[in-house]
Structures are given as structure tokens and as C-alpha cells.
Write a protein that holds these residues in place. Structure first.
Motif, short mmCIF file in Angstrom:
data_model
loop_
_atom_site.label_atom_id
_atom_site.label_comp_id
_atom_site.label_asym_id
_atom_site.label_seq_id
_atom_site.Cartn_x
_atom_site.Cartn_y
_atom_site.Cartn_z
N SER A 218 0.85 -1.20 0.00
CA SER A 218 0.00 0.00 0.00
C SER A 218 0.88 1.25 0.00
N SER A 219 0.23 2.36 -0.28
CA SER A 219 0.90 3.65 -0.24
C SER A 219 1.55 3.92 1.13
N ILE A 220 0.84 3.56 2.19
CA ILE A 220 1.35 3.82 3.54
C ILE A 220 2.63 3.02 3.78
N GLN B 216 5.40 4.50 1.76
CA GLN B 216 5.86 5.76 2.40
C GLN B 216 6.80 5.45 3.56
N ASP B 217 6.51 4.38 4.28
CA ASP B 217 7.35 4.02 5.41
C ASP B 217 8.76 3.62 4.91
N ASP C 292 2.81 9.31 -3.07
CA ASP C 292 1.50 9.74 -3.59
C ASP C 292 1.66 10.87 -4.61
N THR D 103 4.98 13.47 7.78
CA THR D 103 3.60 13.37 8.29
C THR D 103 2.75 14.31 7.43
#
Ligand code: SUD
Ligand code: ADP
Length: 269
Positions: free
Chosen positions: A118-120, A123-124, A138, A150
Motif C-alpha cells: 500500500s501507499s502507507i 511511504q514508510d 502519492d 507526516t
């Protein structure tokens, strides 16, 4: 597979606090711009990486290779790949080119290997490669706080304006720029100020890095001044510099400013 890794500009930037982990808390708005590096991915028996175009100063592994190694360490099933990078985004410019390359490598590996991340999650991984990197997952205008990872939504759309970026022949190291700054609580609420008409941004929206960098490199301040003289509605140094962008109401040719730096006109592909 081919990916186009775009640059970013910062619409305002406040450095609010020095943290225990030697990073700084910031408040900024990341805005993607259509100035691209090109990444080509081909199947290979072993991992390989090559670059063309603008020279990248060596500083350990390239961020593309770091991104590959990071994801491979958690997902050994990732297939080896030959990455060719055509570097167009100037380096040490505050345009996040290296971070963008790394983020687009993560996204490409996710797709090529059907990892379904996933995007999350991406991102991590991205934020472990660089604070700027997570935004490029994104890749839409975002308000950022903390160390810049954040995010919250922000309503800003510059698609009806014309952006010009000037990059002088000055390379600024991000770490050095942070080391010479005194953090302070922002005078202005950036999320609110960005809702003002763009003509008013210059009275409210600032970049905390400008003060120290302009003192050290007056040419960068000259570029900002020139952009206003040429009619920019808003002009600002991007991130930790050295590039400066101007936002214009209409298309403009600023090639005569090429004595100050290289002039870029980001455009849709
Ligand atoms: C200033 C900004 C604004 O968008 O971008 P650039 O102008 O470099 O593009 C970013 O905060 C840059 O992010 P990025 O370039 O990814 O930084 P990193 O590689 O993670 O960190 C490089 C060094 O900068 C410092 N650093 C970075 C981010 C942050 N919030 N606080 C810091 O103090 C640290 O010393 C760190 O070791
Ligand atoms: N693919 C890459 N592109 C640019 N720089 C890279 C890359 N990989 C590693 N680097 C290193 O990252 C540093 C900063 O890169 P970049 O993101 O372009 O600058 P900025 O911090 O101005 O946005 C460079 O000096 C270089 O040593």
C-alpha cells in the motif's frame, strides 16, 4: 518498464524545532513539478545500475540502489533488475531529485514484482531513505510536518499558472543547510496562508532557509529579485536551495536570466 520521476518545490518552509535525533521538525507544502528524471527497468540476471545525463556526486550508493536493497532485504523474492537513470533534475538544488528517483524505484519494484504494498507501507520504506522521499509516493500537493513525512491534505492548484525554476551553479548540501539554521515557531499558519490569493503569498509565505543561504550566496537572492522584476506573482527558494522558482500568471521566456543560472520550464509530458 519506464518511470518518470518528477521534481518538487516547497511552497514555504519553516524549520520549527531541532529534535533529539539530529533531525529537525518542519512545516512545508510539497508541490510536484513536471521536471523529470527517467528510470528504465529491464530484467537482468544480477542487479545493475547505470546513470546518464547530469553527473551525480558520489556519496555512497545511489539512492536507486539503496531503494532496491532496502526492499529486497524484506522481500527476497524481488527479481534482479537493470536500472538505467537519465538524470535531468539538477542535484543539490532543493528539488528532491534523488528522493524522487528512490520513491519511483520502490513503486516500480512493487509493481514489477506484484508485491501489493500500500501507499502507507511504501511511504514508510521511502522515509527510511530520506525525509523528502515519502512525499513522492502519492506525489500530490501535501502539507508536511514532523521531519517532513507526516502528511495532510492541502487544497492548492497551480495548473493555470506558469512555473519557472532557475538553478545557479551552486550545490547546497541539505545537512549543511539544516546545521546553520536557528529553528523558530512559525509566525504564519502556512495551511491558512496558502488559501490566500497567490498575489498575497509574498507577504506571508517564507522559506526559513533563505536568510542564511542568501547571506552566504547573494546570487540566489539576486535570482529571486529578478523573478519578481520579471513579474512573478510569487518567488521563493525551493527547500534548502540552491534553485529558486517563480510562479507567473502567463507563459514567459526568461532565457536572458541564464547568466544567473540554468532556466527550467517544467511542463507536462
Ligand atoms: C530541506 C528539504 C525540504 O523539502 O529538502 P531539500 O531542499 O533537501 O530537497 C528536506 O527537509 C530534506 O529532505 P532530504 O533531502 O530527504 O533529507 P535526508 O536525506 O533525510 O537528510 C539529510 C540531512 O538533512 C538533515 N535533515 C533532514 C530533514 C529534516 N527534517 N531535518 C534535518 O535536520 C539531517 O541532518 C539529515 O542527515
Ligand atoms: N539518484 C540520485 N540523484 C541525485 N542525487 C543522488 C542520487 N542518489 C544519491 N544522491 C546523492 O544525494 C544528494 C542530494 O540529492 P538531491 O535529492 O538531488 O538534492 P536535494 O537535496 O537538493 O533535493 C546528492 O549530492 C548525491 O550525493
Amino acid at each position: 518498464m519506464i518511470s518518470f520521476a518528477n521534481a518538487k518545490i516547497n511552497l514555504g518552509l519553516s524549520v520549527t524545532e531541532k529534535r533529539q535525533d539530529s533531525y529537525h521538525n518542519i512545516e512545508t507544502i510539497f508541490y510536484p513539478v513536471q521536471l523529470y528524471d527517467v528510470l528504465e527497468f529491464n530484467e537482468a540476471s544480477d542487479y545493475a545500475f547505470e546513470t546518464y545525463g547530469i553527473d551525480i556526486p558520489e556519496n555512497g550508493d545511489n539512492l536507486c540502489t539503496k531503494a532496491f536493497n532496502l526492499l529486497k532485504s524484506d522481500y527476497p523474492e524481488i527479481q534482479p533488475v537493470h536500472i538505467k537513470l537519465l538524470k535531468n533534475i539538477p542535484v543539490g538544488a532543493g528539488l528532491g531529485g534523488g528522493s524522487s528517483d528512490a520513491a519511483f524505484v520502490l513503486k516500480a519494484l512493487n509493481e514489477l514484482n506484484n508485491l501489493g504494498l500500500s501507499s502507507i507501507i511504501l511511504q514508510d520504506y521511502a522515509s527510511r531513505l530520506g525525509a523528502d522521499c515519502a512525499f513522492f509516493i502519492d506525489n500530490k500537493p501535501l502539507f508536511a510536518e514532523g521531519i517532513g513525512t507526516t502528511f495532510s491534505e492541502v487544497d492548492v492548484n497551480l495548473s493555470n499558472y506558469f512555473i519557472v525554476i532557475i538553478k545557479p551553479d551552486i550545490h547546497i548540501s541539505t545537512a549543511e543547510a539544516y546545521a546553520s539554521i536557528t529553528p523558530q515557531i512559525p509566525q504564519v499558519d502556512l495551511k491558512r496562508a496558502i488559501q490566500l490569493p497567490i498575489q498575497e503569498w509574498k507577504y506571508h509565505i517564507t522559506n526559513d532557509f533563505e536568510l542564511g543561504i542568501f547571506e552566504k550566496y547573494p546570487l540566489i537572492q539576486d535570482i529571486k529579485r529578478k523573478l519578481y522584476e520579471k513579474g512573478a506573482l510569487y518567488a521563493c527558494m525551493s527547500g534548502s536551495g540552491s534553485s529558486v522558482f517563480g510562479i507567473f500568471e502567463e507563459k514567459i521566456n526568461l532565457d536572458d536570466l541564464n547568466t544567473l543560472g540554468k532556466v527550467y520550464y517544467p511542463t507536462e509530458l
